[in-house]
Motif scaffolding. Structure first.
Motif, mmCIF file in Angstrom:
data_model
loop_
_atom_site.group_PDB
_atom_site.id
_atom_site.type_symbol
_atom_site.label_atom_id
_atom_site.label_comp_id
_atom_site.label_asym_id
_atom_site.label_seq_id
_atom_site.Cartn_x
_atom_site.Cartn_y
_atom_site.Cartn_z
ATOM 1 N N LEU A 132 1.389 -1.129 -0.312
ATOM 2 C CA LEU A 132 -0.325 -0.005 0.045
ATOM 3 C C LEU A 132 0.953 1.290 -0.074
ATOM 4 C CD1 LEU A 132 -2.778 -0.948 2.798
ATOM 5 C CD2 LEU A 132 -2.828 -0.942 0.274
ATOM 6 N N ALA A 133 1.600 1.177 0.759
ATOM 7 C CA ALA A 133 2.563 2.340 0.813
ATOM 8 C C ALA A 133 3.680 2.734 0.357
ATOM 9 C CB ALA A 133 4.235 2.093 1.777
ATOM 10 N N LEU A 134 4.069 1.516 -1.289
ATOM 11 C CA LEU A 134 4.842 1.984 -2.140
ATOM 12 C C LEU A 134 3.805 1.917 -3.816
ATOM 13 C CD1 LEU A 134 7.222 -1.320 -1.924
ATOM 14 C CD2 LEU A 134 7.743 0.657 -1.755
ATOM 15 N N ARG A 135 3.047 2.293 -3.435
ATOM 16 C CA ARG A 135 2.173 1.723 -3.991
ATOM 17 C C ARG A 135 0.780 3.073 -4.258
ATOM 18 N NH1 ARG A 135 -2.522 -3.074 -5.043
ATOM 19 N NH2 ARG A 135 -2.653 -1.461 -7.487
ATOM 20 N N THR A 154 1.747 -7.234 -4.581
ATOM 21 C CA THR A 154 1.503 -6.955 -6.006
ATOM 22 C C THR A 154 1.941 -5.885 -6.605
ATOM 23 O OG1 THR A 154 0.153 -5.060 -4.029
ATOM 24 C CG2 THR A 154 -1.212 -7.351 -4.561
ATOM 25 N N THR A 155 2.722 -5.033 -5.665
ATOM 26 C CA THR A 155 3.549 -4.037 -6.032
ATOM 27 C C THR A 155 4.626 -4.408 -7.399
ATOM 28 O OG1 THR A 155 3.438 -3.109 -4.192
ATOM 29 C CG2 THR A 155 5.479 -1.894 -5.917
ATOM 30 N N THR A 156 4.575 -3.489 -8.713
ATOM 31 C CA THR A 156 4.837 -3.811 -9.893
ATOM 32 C C THR A 156 6.398 -3.386 -9.799
ATOM 33 O OG1 THR A 156 4.195 -1.684 -11.221
ATOM 34 C CG2 THR A 156 2.405 -3.866 -11.289
ATOM 35 N N ASN A 157 7.337 -3.744 -10.907
ATOM 36 C CA ASN A 157 8.555 -3.388 -10.849
ATOM 37 C C ASN A 157 8.198 -1.171 -11.610
ATOM 38 O OD1 ASN A 157 10.119 -4.507 -10.510
ATOM 39 N ND2 ASN A 157 10.618 -5.817 -12.704
ATOM 40 N N GLU A 158 7.420 -1.218 -12.343
ATOM 41 C CA GLU A 158 7.045 0.654 -12.475
ATOM 42 C C GLU A 158 6.409 0.864 -11.489
ATOM 43 O OE1 GLU A 158 3.857 2.683 -15.882
ATOM 44 O OE2 GLU A 158 3.558 0.320 -15.080
ATOM 45 N N ARG A 189 15.516 -7.636 -5.916
ATOM 46 C CA ARG A 189 13.907 -6.676 -5.947
ATOM 47 C C ARG A 189 14.451 -5.512 -5.461
ATOM 48 N NH1 ARG A 189 9.487 -9.656 -6.565
ATOM 49 N NH2 ARG A 189 8.635 -7.985 -6.931
ATOM 50 N N PHE A 190 15.013 -5.099 -4.945
ATOM 51 C CA PHE A 190 14.847 -3.880 -5.288
ATOM 52 C C PHE A 190 16.017 -2.653 -6.205
ATOM 53 C CE2 PHE A 190 12.071 -4.726 -0.555
ATOM 54 C CZ PHE A 190 11.028 -3.598 -1.258
ATOM 55 N N ALA A 191 16.810 -3.120 -6.412
ATOM 56 C CA ALA A 191 17.438 -3.040 -6.804
ATOM 57 C C ALA A 191 17.420 -2.387 -7.923
ATOM 58 C CB ALA A 191 18.924 -4.017 -7.971
ATOM 59 N N ILE A 192 16.372 -2.052 -8.720
ATOM 60 C CA ILE A 192 16.189 -1.340 -9.480
ATOM 61 C C ILE A 192 15.519 0.857 -8.096
ATOM 62 C CG2 ILE A 192 15.164 -2.404 -11.350
ATOM 63 C CD1 ILE A 192 12.554 -2.009 -10.043
ATOM 64 N N VAL A 193 15.905 0.103 -7.408
ATOM 65 C CA VAL A 193 15.719 1.926 -6.797
ATOM 66 C C VAL A 193 16.852 1.994 -5.536
ATOM 67 C CG1 VAL A 193 14.012 2.958 -5.337
ATOM 68 C CG2 VAL A 193 12.767 1.187 -6.346
ATOM 69 N N PRO A 194 17.897 2.113 -6.426
ATOM 70 C CA PRO A 194 19.005 2.173 -5.282
ATOM 71 C C PRO A 194 19.244 3.101 -4.362
ATOM 72 C CG PRO A 194 19.438 3.079 -7.871
ATOM 73 C CD PRO A 194 17.376 2.348 -8.125
ATOM 74 N N LYS A 195 18.369 3.635 -4.313
ATOM 75 C CA LYS A 195 18.484 4.415 -3.354
ATOM 76 C C LYS A 195 18.003 3.736 -1.665
ATOM 77 C CE LYS A 195 13.086 7.068 -3.077
ATOM 78 N NZ LYS A 195 13.617 8.284 -3.375
ATOM 79 N N LEU A 196 17.331 2.751 -2.030
ATOM 80 C CA LEU A 196 16.270 2.162 -1.033
ATOM 81 C C LEU A 196 17.606 1.607 -0.136
ATOM 82 C CD1 LEU A 196 13.057 0.995 -1.366
ATOM 83 C CD2 LEU A 196 14.769 -0.737 -0.391
ATOM 84 N N ARG A 197 17.347 1.988 0.985
ATOM 85 C CA ARG A 197 17.974 1.212 2.229
ATOM 86 C C ARG A 197 17.822 -0.057 2.716
ATOM 87 N NH1 ARG A 197 19.765 2.714 8.149
ATOM 88 N NH2 ARG A 197 17.797 3.715 8.298
ATOM 89 N N ILE A 198 18.400 -1.203 2.657
ATOM 90 C CA ILE A 198 18.110 -2.269 3.511
ATOM 91 C C ILE A 198 18.588 -2.402 4.781
ATOM 92 C CG2 ILE A 198 17.671 -4.840 3.282
ATOM 93 C CD1 ILE A 198 17.334 -4.463 0.447
ATOM 94 N N ILE A 199 17.709 -2.487 6.210
ATOM 95 C CA ILE A 199 18.638 -3.408 7.489
ATOM 96 C C ILE A 199 17.807 -4.321 7.065
ATOM 97 C CG2 ILE A 199 18.276 -2.465 9.723
ATOM 98 C CD1 ILE A 199 17.796 0.168 8.570
ATOM 99 N N PRO A 200 19.144 -5.618 7.531
ATOM 100 C CA PRO A 200 18.474 -6.856 7.494
ATOM 101 C C PRO A 200 18.609 -7.223 9.149
ATOM 102 C CG PRO A 200 21.206 -6.455 6.865
ATOM 103 C CD PRO A 200 20.159 -4.687 6.702
#
Length: 236
Positions: A132-135, A154-158, A189-200
């Motif tokens: 919901l947030a991403l879309r 449900t979030t598409t690459n677009e 999966r998130f590589a197409i948004v390089p700024k997105l930070r992932i915290i494992p």
């Protein structure tokens, strides 16, 4: 004398139930928990999948509302998306797998700004709520997105790619043992948004069961919203 924070701990806050009407006439029910003192920021929470039991009282969000106003000065806004029930009641309308729920998200963002007059507002999604947030959470007034256990169901690459044109930060907090998208898969999966930070997060699962997982999530939210890099206290 300080007391240890436990799963049932409820700290002081001003808790106010509300109803919000969407542009298509759906009545959303929810609650805002506000600090009794100075506010340092706010979060609008988007809950997990209602067809799998997700709701505004899903445990991480309920504990956020019970703790963050007093411990971090953060207002916590929770609500049930259309057709979703909790102890507070049932929002009208019918589940739409994240489609019409976009109207719920916008109505709630409007409420946060136009009625509650919140400042430094961040959108926090958990599982279904991350989609919901991403879309749908593109309103320019909020500060950015915090994603808990994003399944990218449900979030598409677009739709993901849109966020490359938006300067606001996005942080995904990903459990090591997630049922849907573990950290390595999330990075891919998130590589197409390089700024997105992932915290494992080691040893955590999709539902963040257990106090160590909840403490980590709420501490990360506090850091993002207020800039305080110290973990939340274990006592109050």
């Amino acid at each position: 004398m300080a007391e240890i924070i436990r799963p049932s701990t409820v700290l002081p806050a001003l808790r106010t139930p509300f109803h919000v009407l969407t542009s298509d006439g759906v009545d959303l029910i929810g609650e805002v928990a506000s600090p009794l003192g100075q506010s340092k920021g706010a979060i609008l929470t988007l809950h997990p999948l209602p067809t799998a039991g997700g709701m505004m009282d899903s445990h991480v969000y309920k504990k956020a509302a019970n703790r963050l106003p007093a411990m971090a000065g953060i207002s916590v806004v929770r609500f049930n998306t259309r057709g979703t029930s909790s102890e507070a009641g049932t929002s009208s309308g019918a589940f739409d797998n994240g489609g019409a729920e976009g109207l719920d998200v916008q109505a709630m963002i409007n409420y946060c700004f136009d009625v509650l007059a919140l400042e430094n507002l961040w959108i926090v999604g958990w599982s279904f709520g991350t989609d919901l947030a991403l879309r749908h959470a593109k309103d320019p007034r909020h500060q950015g997105l915090i994603l808990l256990s994003p399944p990218l169901r449900t979030t598409t690459n677009e739709e993901l790619f849109y966020w490359n044109s938006d300067p606001r930060p996005i942080t995904a907090i990903v459990p090591e043992h997630d049922d849907y998208l573990k950290p390595d898969a999330a990075r891919e999966r998130f590589a197409i948004v390089p700024k997105l930070r992932i915290i494992p997060v080691d040893d955590a699962k999709h539902l963040w069961v257990g106090e160590p997982s909840v403490h980590r999530v709420l501490s990360e939210i506090n850091t993002i919203v207020t800039g305080d890099t110290s973990p939340l206290p274990l006592e109050y």
